[in-house]
Scaffold this motif. Structure first.
Motif, mmCIF file in Angstrom:
data_model
loop_
_atom_site.group_PDB
_atom_site.id
_atom_site.type_symbol
_atom_site.label_atom_id
_atom_site.label_comp_id
_atom_site.label_asym_id
_atom_site.label_seq_id
_atom_site.Cartn_x
_atom_site.Cartn_y
_atom_site.Cartn_z
ATOM 1 N N GLY A 1 -11.665 8.223 -5.878
ATOM 2 C CA GLY A 1 -10.213 8.181 -5.864
ATOM 3 C C GLY A 1 -9.726 7.181 -4.838
ATOM 4 N N VAL A 2 -8.569 6.602 -5.100
ATOM 5 C CA VAL A 2 -7.954 5.647 -4.172
ATOM 6 C C VAL A 2 -6.580 6.184 -3.810
ATOM 7 N N MET A 3 -6.379 6.391 -2.509
ATOM 8 C CA MET A 3 -5.079 6.826 -2.020
ATOM 9 C C MET A 3 -4.472 5.691 -1.215
ATOM 10 N N ALA A 4 -3.200 5.400 -1.461
ATOM 11 C CA ALA A 4 -2.493 4.353 -0.723
ATOM 12 C C ALA A 4 -1.605 5.026 0.325
ATOM 13 N N GLU A 5 -1.811 4.642 1.576
ATOM 14 C CA GLU A 5 -0.991 5.186 2.660
ATOM 15 C C GLU A 5 0.161 4.239 2.925
ATOM 16 N N ASN A 6 1.343 4.787 3.057
ATOM 17 C CA ASN A 6 2.552 3.995 3.302
ATOM 18 C C ASN A 6 2.802 3.838 4.796
ATOM 19 N N ALA A 7 3.672 2.905 5.151
ATOM 20 C CA ALA A 7 3.972 2.615 6.553
ATOM 21 C C ALA A 7 4.504 3.833 7.301
ATOM 22 N N ASP A 8 5.214 4.719 6.612
ATOM 23 C CA ASP A 8 5.781 5.896 7.275
ATOM 24 C C ASP A 8 4.787 7.058 7.386
ATOM 25 N N GLY A 9 3.529 6.840 6.965
ATOM 26 C CA GLY A 9 2.508 7.875 7.057
ATOM 27 C C GLY A 9 2.356 8.689 5.787
ATOM 28 N N SER A 10 3.314 8.606 4.864
ATOM 29 C CA SER A 10 3.169 9.289 3.584
ATOM 30 C C SER A 10 2.150 8.531 2.739
ATOM 31 N N GLY A 11 1.849 9.034 1.599
ATOM 32 C CA GLY A 11 0.916 8.340 0.724
ATOM 33 C C GLY A 11 0.827 9.021 -0.617
#
Length: 157
Positions: free
Chosen positions: A95-105
């Motif tokens: 699986g590939v999870m993308a983390e966003n700049a605000d810490g969410s993903g």
């Protein structure tokens, strides 16, 4: 056919209070237990990138594993109904999870790579096509918002 509801209850208990609770981000463990009556506990934590214990299952691994297991169970059912003898089944899911700049993903995708051995003389093309049907029917795959790719390998005994 009337629809039916199935309910699932899992307790999650945080076991990572090292003495001062969540007084600081680095001051507590992410360890927790997932429990349900009559089954072994699952020792969980967060991903090691988020200060978790690498020896425990993290939610992201459990999601990938749950999707792979759901697909496998549907596939085995469909093969049994179609008269295709599955002799071995192994999946190396990722699986590939993308983390966003605000810490969410969010998960960007999961790829299932089932390697299936079927009985000699069984229809390899039909066995391959049943992966598409399993993907369509899997309860969990139908419930997520990201793509699930399938790269099956079918080998006849």
């Amino acid at each position: 056919m009337a629809s039916r509801e199935h309910r699932y209850a899992v307790a999650v208990e945080w076991t990572g209070n090292t003495g001062s609770g969540t007084e600081s981000y680095a001051g507590y463990s992410r360890d927790h237990l997932l429990t349900t009556p009559g089954k072994p506990d699952i020792a969980g934590s967060s991903d090691p990138d988020f200060r978790g214990d690498p020896s425990r299952w993290n939610p992201e691994e459990m999601l990938v594993g749950a999707l792979a297991a759901c697909h496998q169970l549907w596939y085995l059912h469909l093969c049994a109904s179609a008269g295709i003898r599955v002799l071995a089944y192994r999946d190396a899911a990722t699986g590939v999870m993308a983390e966003n700049a605000d810490g969410s993903g969010q998960f960007a995708q999961v790829t299932l790579r089932p390697e299936v051995t079927i009985g000699a003389g069984d229809n390899v093309q039909h066995a391959r096509a049943l992966h598409e049907e399993a993907a369509r029917l899997c309860f969990l795959a139908r419930s997520v918002r990201f793509p699930i790719k399938h790269e099956p390998v079918i080998v006849a005994e």
